[in-house]
Motif scaffolding. Sequence first.
Motif, PDB file in Angstrom:
ATOM      1  N   UNK A 113     -17.498  52.805  43.378  1.00  0.00           N
ATOM      2  CA  UNK A 113     -16.487  51.949  42.767  1.00  0.00           C
ATOM      3  C   UNK A 113     -17.107  50.591  42.396  1.00  0.00           C
ATOM      4  N   UNK A 114     -17.991  50.662  41.417  1.00  0.00           N
ATOM      5  CA  UNK A 114     -18.630  49.452  40.917  1.00  0.00           C
ATOM      6  C   UNK A 114     -19.061  49.718  39.480  1.00  0.00           C
ATOM      7  N   UNK A 115     -18.808  48.754  38.615  1.00  0.00           N
ATOM      8  CA  UNK A 115     -19.186  48.869  37.215  1.00  0.00           C
ATOM      9  C   UNK A 115     -19.449  47.501  36.643  1.00  0.00           C
ATOM     10  N   UNK A 116     -19.397  47.408  35.342  1.00  0.00           N
ATOM     11  CA  UNK A 116     -19.730  46.129  34.716  1.00  0.00           C
ATOM     12  C   UNK A 116     -18.740  45.035  35.081  1.00  0.00           C
ATOM     13  N   UNK A 117     -17.507  45.387  35.469  1.00  0.00           N
ATOM     14  CA  UNK A 117     -16.539  44.352  35.826  1.00  0.00           C
ATOM     15  C   UNK A 117     -16.898  43.649  37.137  1.00  0.00           C
ATOM     16  N   UNK A 118     -17.823  44.214  37.899  1.00  0.00           N
ATOM     17  CA  UNK A 118     -18.244  43.607  39.162  1.00  0.00           C
ATOM     18  C   UNK A 118     -19.496  42.745  39.016  1.00  0.00           C
ATOM     19  N   UNK A 119     -20.001  42.626  37.798  1.00  0.00           N
ATOM     20  CA  UNK A 119     -21.181  41.805  37.552  1.00  0.00           C
ATOM     21  C   UNK A 119     -20.786  40.338  37.411  1.00  0.00           C
ATOM     22  N   UNK A 154     -10.387  35.748  30.809  1.00  0.00           N
ATOM     23  CA  UNK A 154     -10.776  35.673  32.216  1.00  0.00           C
ATOM     24  C   UNK A 154     -11.273  37.007  32.755  1.00  0.00           C
ATOM     25  N   UNK A 155     -10.743  38.095  32.261  1.00  0.00           N
ATOM     26  CA  UNK A 155     -11.108  39.401  32.785  1.00  0.00           C
ATOM     27  C   UNK A 155     -12.582  39.704  32.521  1.00  0.00           C
ATOM     28  N   UNK A 156     -13.270  40.283  33.500  1.00  0.00           N
ATOM     29  CA  UNK A 156     -14.672  40.678  33.269  1.00  0.00           C
ATOM     30  C   UNK A 156     -14.800  41.805  32.257  1.00  0.00           C
ATOM     31  N   UNK A 157     -13.702  42.392  31.828  1.00  0.00           N
ATOM     32  CA  UNK A 157     -13.759  43.390  30.765  1.00  0.00           C
ATOM     33  C   UNK A 157     -14.290  42.788  29.456  1.00  0.00           C
ATOM     34  N   UNK A 158     -14.380  41.487  29.388  1.00  0.00           N
ATOM     35  CA  UNK A 158     -14.869  40.861  28.158  1.00  0.00           C
ATOM     36  C   UNK A 158     -16.378  41.068  27.972  1.00  0.00           C
TER      37      UNK A 158
END
Length: 495
Positions: free
Chosen positions: A85-91, A204-208
Amino acid sequence: MKHLLSPRLWVAGVARQTVLGTALALAAPALLAQAPAAPVSSLPAAAASRPVWQPPQQFQLDNGLTVIVQPDRRAPTAVQMLWVRVGSMDEVDGTTGVAHVLEHMMFKGTPSLKPGEFSRRVAALGGRENAFTSRDMTGYHQQIPVERLDEMMALEADRFAHSQWPDDEFRREIEVVKEERRMRTEDQPRALMGEQQNAVTFIASPYRRPVVGWMSDLEAMTPQDAREFFQRWYVPANAALVIAGDVDVAQVRALAQKHYGAIPARAVPVRKPQAEPEQRGMRRLDFKAPAEQSYVSLVFRVPQIDAQQLDAPTDAWALLVLSALLDGYTGARLGRALTQGPDRVADSASAWYGLTGRGPQLFGLTGVPAAGKTPQAVEAALRAQVARIAQEGVGEAELARVKTQWVASETYKRDSVMAQARELGSHWVQGLPLDASERMIEKLRAVTSAQVQAVAARYFGDDQLTVATLWPQPVDPKAAAARARGFAAPAGAMK
């Protein structure tokens, strides 16, 4: 060998099935549970009485690793998927792309395996393998003959616990990732525009941030960045092992304890919320790039579901049906209205919706203008189809057709043990229960025409919208030739 997952997930994927196929699919679950996978005489006595398919079961090892088992005995094969459970949103800014880089490095060795030896061992076992990275997760999977499951689990557990690599391997592999970014993003105008549209849509979301990472971050990334990410997030309590195929739960429990149980427990880092602020007005991106055709992409901020909302009233189910009505089957509304007839405005048109995700989700409409038509005309036509549903609603026959096809598509997933494992792992990442698919189907069956009409009116205004338009620029023949000469990826980029 590795690939990035599309952020669009599975949301616009209503299966295009025939009426006969749909009818058969609706009966498939009962048939699947009853029909033998092979003649009884060909099976061992103990196995002959076992059901061909059983509901999945889940348990947890003492170190926090979740294990999900899906028995499906129609073929002597097994799938192992390890989900983290880790992806680019956790960077964090400055190391974007490190989750995907680490996915590549997981093939580069352990204290007992040389770089590349993992893949050679999988092939020697008669298996096939791959891995993927998305915003929400990283996954590793293999399909092997069931009698080799013990050996395959030993290999995966070893690299999950002990992955390591020389600095030289990292320096070679980062060049592979950079070339992957060039091929899949920088040399693809629509992909490059989509990357920038995300950066405009989310504040704000790391999805950016792009899953593959910004090129400047890849150029500055160090081996230690990847090692620290591995140490931080690759812990048993942040992972799930999914085994699907010709297996028994007790057998998998014993093997999981044998190979994964000794991995030390460690705490999962605390994740702080990164809520996206309310959008206050339409956002636009005009994007120029060498291309032959224009392209228009509209994304709207919309609700989604999570574990707490799975059984609660929510507009997400009606939005999912709306996406299927627009672009869920051959001859759906967008295709009929925009791409057919003498007055057509588009060569292609599509709709998609992000039902689940660890971050905020979107509803998308896209189109490619037909010859002589403008991007503005396509944008207006896409919005007009949603507005029409908001004003007129949807007929019961059309609504029933979409629902039936969705149920069929969900049923047909059971034809593949890989698809079953992928669905179970994805649901675990999102915090959804094992029976999420069945509960989703019931929710979709209950959606009414009035609910679809209501969401079409509620969520598609200017204040929820970000529009990106690709404006084609002349293609430089010399630059195109240079890209073609250097297009082949370095060795190891893909299988």
